[in-house]
Design an enzyme around this catalytic site. Sequence first.
Site, PDB file in Angstrom:
ATOM      1  N   ARG A  65      39.719  61.935  -6.404  1.00  0.00           N
ATOM      2  CA  ARG A  65      39.149  62.420  -7.668  1.00  0.00           C
ATOM      3  C   ARG A  65      38.326  63.663  -7.386  1.00  0.00           C
ATOM      4  NH1 ARG A  65      42.375  59.748  -9.830  1.00  0.00           N
ATOM      5  NH2 ARG A  65      42.118  58.177 -11.487  1.00  0.00           N
ATOM      6  N   GLU A  85      39.584  69.052 -14.830  1.00  0.00           N
ATOM      7  CA  GLU A  85      41.043  69.177 -14.864  1.00  0.00           C
ATOM      8  C   GLU A  85      41.438  69.431 -16.313  1.00  0.00           C
ATOM      9  OE1 GLU A  85      42.656  65.617 -13.167  1.00  0.00           O
ATOM     10  OE2 GLU A  85      41.892  66.078 -11.193  1.00  0.00           O
ATOM     11  N   HIS A  93      47.228  67.428 -10.316  1.00  0.00           N
ATOM     12  CA  HIS A  93      47.061  65.973 -10.364  1.00  0.00           C
ATOM     13  C   HIS A  93      48.417  65.256 -10.501  1.00  0.00           C
ATOM     14  CE1 HIS A  93      43.967  62.604 -11.381  1.00  0.00           C
ATOM     15  NE2 HIS A  93      45.009  62.120 -10.720  1.00  0.00           N
TER      16      HIS A  93
END
Length: 312
Positions: free
Chosen positions: A225, A254, A273
């Site tokens: 993360r 993000e 991601h």
Amino acid sequence: MDRCLVTRDLPGPALDRLRAAHQVELWAHRAPPPRAELERAVASVAGLLCTLTERVDDELLAAAPGLRAISNYAVGTDNVDVAAATARGIGVGNTPDVLTDSTADLAVALMLGIARRLTEGERLVRAGEWVTWEPDFMLGRDLYGATVGIVGFGRIGRAVARRLEGFDCRVLVAGNGDADGLATALAEADFVSLHCPLTTETRGLIGEPELRAMRPSAYLVNTARGPIVDQGALEVALREGWIAGAALDVTDPEPLPADDPLLGPPNLLVVPHVGSATHRTREAMAELAVSNLLAGLAGERMPHCVNPEIYD
Ligand code: GLV
Ligand code: GLV
């Protein structure tokens, strides 16, 4: 038959199983539902199947008086206030195991990609800037035989370690809360790869002191993360050469804005991601997320529940 909100269409046939049993409201857009839309939609549902882009906090739960089950389409549940859900007796499901191997594959891909400068080289070729083969052109570093520090030694960290046996790597492990293990990994590793969940303990775990403790020839890899790394410190580390480079599947925020200073230094490889983003894995995650929601709505134990204490 209950009402359910599904915040994004999912790959594969899994949602058909949910539709067969319940009334499904689907947010069928690429972008996440805006907060106001989410608050409106949860007001009338018993089940919520959400992704990591939805913040499921106490305020949202307060707007959802009939909610009985939350199924997060991710293994990480840092987007969900699990304590608040537990306090309301709501089970929270996640999708472990099925994404372990895809994420471990990506971590190794990022190690190879940054150390062999793949995206940097590709940019040169595409721009017509590759002049000729040269003995000292685009030199990188080997993963083969390298020392790799694995920070967070759960399912994914272990799967990475298994892969690295094939590269004859020396693996140093730092489990959650293992300060000595982390210090050794930072000091000795050629690659430091993060595999811990985002919690209050791991937020900012890799900051300026940790980056300065790494070898100048070492690479940082993050498939966990974004907020586990202090990104401001990382930007300075890359620019000033405290470390050789970083490869990130996750950032904070993000998406990263195109003008983010982190994107300035060339020794950064960043992807959007995609740790679990294979057809097989995303379909398996959908099956598991639907199974979790169906079980939760039926008052049964979810196959994967992060707050099983609600069953006591
Ligand atoms: C993805 O990041 C996940 O937690 O599943
Ligand atoms: C490189 O391409 C070599 O043949 O050594």
